[in-house]
Motif scaffolding. Structure first.
Motif, short mmCIF file in Angstrom:
data_model
loop_
_atom_site.label_atom_id
_atom_site.label_comp_id
_atom_site.label_asym_id
_atom_site.label_seq_id
_atom_site.Cartn_x
_atom_site.Cartn_y
_atom_site.Cartn_z
N MET A 197 52.64 4.30 37.18
CA MET A 197 52.05 5.32 36.72
C MET A 197 52.33 6.94 37.23
O MET A 197 52.71 7.73 36.46
CB MET A 197 50.44 5.19 36.38
N LEU A 198 52.44 6.68 38.60
CA LEU A 198 52.89 7.82 39.28
C LEU A 198 54.38 8.41 39.01
O LEU A 198 54.51 9.51 38.58
CB LEU A 198 52.74 7.68 40.88
N THR A 199 55.13 7.30 38.75
CA THR A 199 56.60 7.57 38.83
C THR A 199 56.75 8.12 37.18
O THR A 199 57.41 9.12 36.89
CB THR A 199 57.41 6.47 38.74
N GLN A 200 55.92 7.48 36.17
CA GLN A 200 56.10 8.28 34.83
C GLN A 200 55.54 9.72 34.78
O GLN A 200 55.95 10.44 34.07
CB GLN A 200 55.03 7.41 33.95
N THR A 201 54.36 9.80 35.50
CA THR A 201 53.83 11.30 35.56
C THR A 201 54.77 12.35 36.13
O THR A 201 55.07 13.33 35.58
CB THR A 201 52.60 11.39 36.35
#
Length: 68
Positions: free
Chosen positions: A1-5
């Motif tokens: 999720m962090l990578t997508q954000t």
């Protein structure tokens, strides 16, 4: 999720991403001018919230007492 954000923020032009060839790979992020302008605006919102947050419970209590 962090990578997508982070990728979304990079796509929007709010941050830059630099990959550094180390073992393991290091990735560095930095705010762009656009990101910095958003940061300044959000700091203003944060300051407003901190200055006024004590009023909110009083307004809620007043409203709740009138509405029932």
């Amino acid at each position: 999720m962090l990578t997508q954000t982070l990728r979304s923020l990079e796509r929007d032009g709010l941050i830059t991403r630099e990959v550094i060839a180390t073992v393991p790979v290091t990735v560095s992020y930095e705010l762009t001018d656009l990101g910095l302008s958003l940061h300044r605006m959000l700091r203003g919102v944060k300051a407003w919230a901190e200055q006024n947050m004590d009023e909110v419970p009083a307004h809620r209590a007043d409203y709740d007492s009138r509405i029932g």
